[in-house]
Each structure stands twice: as structure tokens, then as C-alpha cells.
Design a protein around this motif. Structure first.
Motif, mmCIF file in Angstrom:
data_model
loop_
_atom_site.group_PDB
_atom_site.id
_atom_site.type_symbol
_atom_site.label_atom_id
_atom_site.label_comp_id
_atom_site.label_asym_id
_atom_site.label_seq_id
_atom_site.Cartn_x
_atom_site.Cartn_y
_atom_site.Cartn_z
ATOM 1 N N PRO A 173 0.816 -1.219 0.000
ATOM 2 C CA PRO A 173 0.000 0.000 0.000
ATOM 3 C C PRO A 173 0.850 1.270 0.000
ATOM 4 N N GLY A 174 0.179 2.380 -0.327
ATOM 5 C CA GLY A 174 0.742 3.703 -0.149
ATOM 6 C C GLY A 174 1.923 4.033 -1.035
ATOM 7 N N PRO A 175 2.732 5.011 -0.616
ATOM 8 C CA PRO A 175 3.897 5.437 -1.397
ATOM 9 C C PRO A 175 4.895 4.314 -1.646
ATOM 10 N N ASP A 176 5.043 3.392 -0.684
ATOM 11 C CA ASP A 176 5.939 2.259 -0.909
ATOM 12 C C ASP A 176 5.469 1.418 -2.084
ATOM 13 N N GLY A 177 4.147 1.268 -2.218
ATOM 14 C CA GLY A 177 3.616 0.515 -3.348
ATOM 15 C C GLY A 177 3.949 1.169 -4.670
ATOM 16 N N GLU A 178 3.810 2.483 -4.733
ATOM 17 C CA GLU A 178 4.154 3.216 -5.951
ATOM 18 C C GLU A 178 5.631 3.053 -6.282
ATOM 19 N N ARG A 179 6.471 3.179 -5.265
ATOM 20 C CA ARG A 179 7.916 3.062 -5.472
ATOM 21 C C ARG A 179 8.315 1.670 -5.949
ATOM 22 N N ILE A 180 7.758 0.641 -5.325
ATOM 23 C CA ILE A 180 8.116 -0.728 -5.698
ATOM 24 C C ILE A 180 7.534 -1.092 -7.052
ATOM 25 N N ALA A 181 6.335 -0.607 -7.360
ATOM 26 C CA ALA A 181 5.744 -0.868 -8.683
ATOM 27 C C ALA A 181 6.632 -0.307 -9.784
ATOM 28 N N GLN A 182 7.172 0.883 -9.581
ATOM 29 C CA GLN A 182 8.088 1.467 -10.559
ATOM 30 C C GLN A 182 9.349 0.626 -10.690
ATOM 31 N N ALA A 183 9.868 0.150 -9.563
ATOM 32 C CA ALA A 183 11.103 -0.646 -9.591
ATOM 33 C C ALA A 183 10.896 -1.979 -10.300
ATOM 34 N N LEU A 184 9.721 -2.584 -10.153
ATOM 35 C CA LEU A 184 9.465 -3.880 -10.772
ATOM 36 C C LEU A 184 9.404 -3.796 -12.293
ATOM 37 N N ARG A 185 9.171 -2.611 -12.822
ATOM 38 C CA ARG A 185 9.172 -2.447 -14.275
ATOM 39 C C ARG A 185 10.593 -2.508 -14.845
ATOM 40 N N ARG A 186 11.577 -2.178 -14.001
ATOM 41 C CA ARG A 186 12.978 -2.261 -14.419
ATOM 42 C C ARG A 186 13.828 -2.558 -13.183
ATOM 43 N N PRO A 187 13.856 -3.807 -12.716
ATOM 44 C CA PRO A 187 14.555 -4.154 -11.478
ATOM 45 C C PRO A 187 16.053 -3.854 -11.547
ATOM 46 N N VAL A 188 16.607 -3.456 -10.410
ATOM 47 C CA VAL A 188 18.047 -3.209 -10.321
ATOM 48 C C VAL A 188 18.821 -4.516 -10.427
ATOM 49 N N TRP A 189 18.343 -5.552 -9.746
ATOM 50 C CA TRP A 189 18.998 -6.861 -9.742
ATOM 51 C C TRP A 189 17.995 -7.922 -10.202
ATOM 52 N N PRO A 190 18.487 -9.061 -10.693
ATOM 53 C CA PRO A 190 17.574 -10.149 -11.065
ATOM 54 C C PRO A 190 16.703 -10.566 -9.876
ATOM 55 N N LEU A 191 15.465 -10.889 -10.150
ATOM 56 C CA LEU A 191 14.535 -11.280 -9.091
ATOM 57 C C LEU A 191 14.636 -12.775 -8.845
ATOM 58 N N ARG A 192 14.841 -13.118 -7.590
ATOM 59 C CA ARG A 192 14.942 -14.526 -7.201
ATOM 60 C C ARG A 192 14.024 -14.778 -6.018
ATOM 61 N N LEU A 193 13.501 -15.979 -5.962
ATOM 62 C CA LEU A 193 12.592 -16.350 -4.889
ATOM 63 C C LEU A 193 13.146 -17.602 -4.221
ATOM 64 N N GLY A 194 13.883 -17.405 -3.141
ATOM 65 C CA GLY A 194 14.517 -18.532 -2.483
ATOM 66 C C GLY A 194 16.009 -18.511 -2.724
ATOM 67 N N ARG A 195 16.532 -19.535 -3.392
ATOM 68 C CA ARG A 195 17.962 -19.642 -3.620
ATOM 69 C C ARG A 195 18.387 -18.816 -4.835
ATOM 70 N N SER A 196 19.706 -18.649 -4.977
ATOM 71 C CA SER A 196 20.222 -17.731 -5.986
ATOM 72 C C SER A 196 19.855 -18.146 -7.410
ATOM 73 N N GLN A 197 19.645 -19.439 -7.651
ATOM 74 C CA GLN A 197 19.313 -19.890 -9.008
ATOM 75 C C GLN A 197 17.811 -19.945 -9.269
ATOM 76 N N ASP A 198 16.994 -19.632 -8.273
ATOM 77 C CA ASP A 198 15.538 -19.736 -8.418
ATOM 78 C C ASP A 198 14.964 -18.418 -8.946
ATOM 79 N N ILE A 199 15.048 -18.232 -10.249
ATOM 80 C CA ILE A 199 14.593 -17.001 -10.879
ATOM 81 C C ILE A 199 13.069 -16.900 -10.811
ATOM 82 N N VAL A 200 12.578 -15.693 -10.538
ATOM 83 C CA VAL A 200 11.142 -15.454 -10.495
ATOM 84 C C VAL A 200 10.792 -14.448 -11.587
ATOM 85 N N HIS A 201 9.632 -14.630 -12.209
ATOM 86 C CA HIS A 201 9.211 -13.797 -13.324
ATOM 87 C C HIS A 201 8.065 -12.884 -12.875
#
Length: 224
Positions: free
Chosen positions: A115-143
Motif C-alpha cells: 500500500p501507499g507510497p511504498d507501493g508506488e515506489r516498488i511498482a516502478q522498480a518492478l518495471r525495471r529491477p536493479v537486480w535479477p529477481l529470485r525467490l529462495g535460492r540464488s538460481q531460483d529465478i522469479v518472473h
């Protein structure tokens, strides 16, 4: 967050083909969790924003289509660096390399509400992430599948399904209690644990406490 009024938020959906969430409460064993802990989701969001850590309020729901057990090779590292020829690894004859089972999940579906301003900030970041997104271990790429604005409305009844909830959030019979890491310090020396309710099957509508809803789906906003 106020519970008696609508809250503007951003909803982000993710998909991971394979992921593994080890339960750290069972040292020496490779017991897997059926749902990613909030600390893992916060780490993924921090990868998107490029921050050291993300401590924003968030709601989440997650489920997987299946799972299995894989055999994995472990190479313990000598704490005193006494084995430099093998990059500090402990020799096999001295309790070194070993094979262990590793539980894993397949086709993981994750939804996060911020929610709120954090949601706006994170939504913008998800359009162009700084680092690859992983869920769990380093090789577990998330889309990331997409982000969109939503309004979270106060709810007294909602579909619980796979939402992560506080232990007093609902009384759906299918729910189990899991102790999960809600946050971890950046030096990884301290972990905050919390108990959560989670259902591994669809539940339908139930009375809920302290929840909002997004088109009928219950959402509990969790703090770090």
C-alpha cells in the motif's frame, strides 16, 4: 494501516518455475517450507529496488502446483581455512562433501500487495529491477507478471485461499500454523520470527478479522 477505510495499493503477481524454501528451524535437515517466508519476499523486492532491505508493509498470497525432492551435493567450508587447495572445503574423509535431499516446489504463484507510497515506489522498480529477481535460492529465478493499482477495502468476510494471515486472522479449517521469518538483519545474524496461518488448498469465503479484500480475496497487511 487503518482497518476501517479503503487503502490504495499496488498488486504485483509473480511466477517461479522452481523454488526451494529451507526451514531454518530444523538445522542439519533439509526440510522445505510450502510457502515463501515474508523475509524472502522482502528480499526479492529489495533486489528490484536496489535497497539493502525492504521493510514496507505488505500482504501476500502464494501457492504451488507441485513439488518433489532432489539430491544435492554439499561442500562444507573449513572455518579456519585449513584447506586452501580446495577453496577452504572440508575434505570428504573429515566430514566434508555429502549428498542430501532437497525438497523443492514447482510452478509457484505469488501475489504481493504493497500500500501507499511504498507501493508506488516498488511498482516502478518492478518495471525495471536493479537486480535479477529470485525467490529462495540464488538460481531460483522469479518472473514478474505485472503490476496494477487496486483498492483494498475493509472486509468481515472474504476468500482466504492461500493468503498469509496472522494467527487470529480467520478460522478456516484448512489452515495450518507456520513459524516463518518475517525479517532478517542485513548481516544475517538476527531473525525475527512470527506465526502465520496458511492454507494449501482453496478455502472459499470465511469470516476474517483485521483483513482487507481485493475483489473478494482476503489480504492481511503484515509489518516487518
Amino acid at each position: 494501516m487503518p482497518l476501517d477505510e479503503p487503502i490504495p495499493a499496488w498488486r504485483a503477481d509473480f511466477f517461479a518455475p522452481v523454488a526451494s524454501f529451507r526451514d531454518p528451524l530444523f538445522p542439519g535437515l533439509t526440510r522445505g517450507l510450502p510457502v515463501p517466508p515474508p523475509s524472502t519476499v522482502r528480499g526479492m523486492l529489495a533486489a528490484a529496488t536496489g535497497q539493502i532491505a525492504e521493510t514496507c508493509v505488505l500482504g501476500m498470497a502464494a501457492w504451488s502446483e507441485g513439488g518433489g525432492v532432489d539430491a544435492e551435493t554439499y561442500h562444507p567450508i573449513a572455518a579456519d581455512g585449513s584447506n586452501p587447495a580446495a577453496a577452504g572445503r572440508v575434505r570428504a574423509v573429515k566430514g566434508g562433501m555429502t549428498i542430501r535431499d532437497r525438497p523443492f516446489l514447482t510452478n509457484i504463484h505469488l501475489t504481493v500487495w504493497v500500500p501507499g507510497p511504498d507501493g508506488e515506489r516498488i511498482a516502478q522498480a518492478l518495471r525495471r529491477p536493479v537486480w535479477p529477481l529470485r525467490l529462495g535460492r540464488s538460481q531460483d529465478i522469479v518472473h514478474p507478471l505485472g503490476v496494477r493499482r487496486v483498492t483494498l477495502r475493509p472486509a468481515v468476510r472474504a476468500t482466504v485461499d492461500h493468503a498469509l494471515a496472522p494467527t487470529d486472522g480467520h478460522d478456516a479449517p484448512a489452515a495450518s500454523v507456520f513459524r516463518l521469518a518475517s525479517s532478517i538483519t542485513t548481516d544475517r545474524l538476527h531473525t525475527k520470527w512470527s506465526d502465520y496461518l496458511w492454507c494449501d488448498t482453496p478455502t472459499g469465503e470465511h469470516p476474517v478479522q483485521g483483513a482487507h479484500a481485493d475483489q473478494g480475496q482476503a489480504v492481511w497487511l503484515l509489518t516487518a
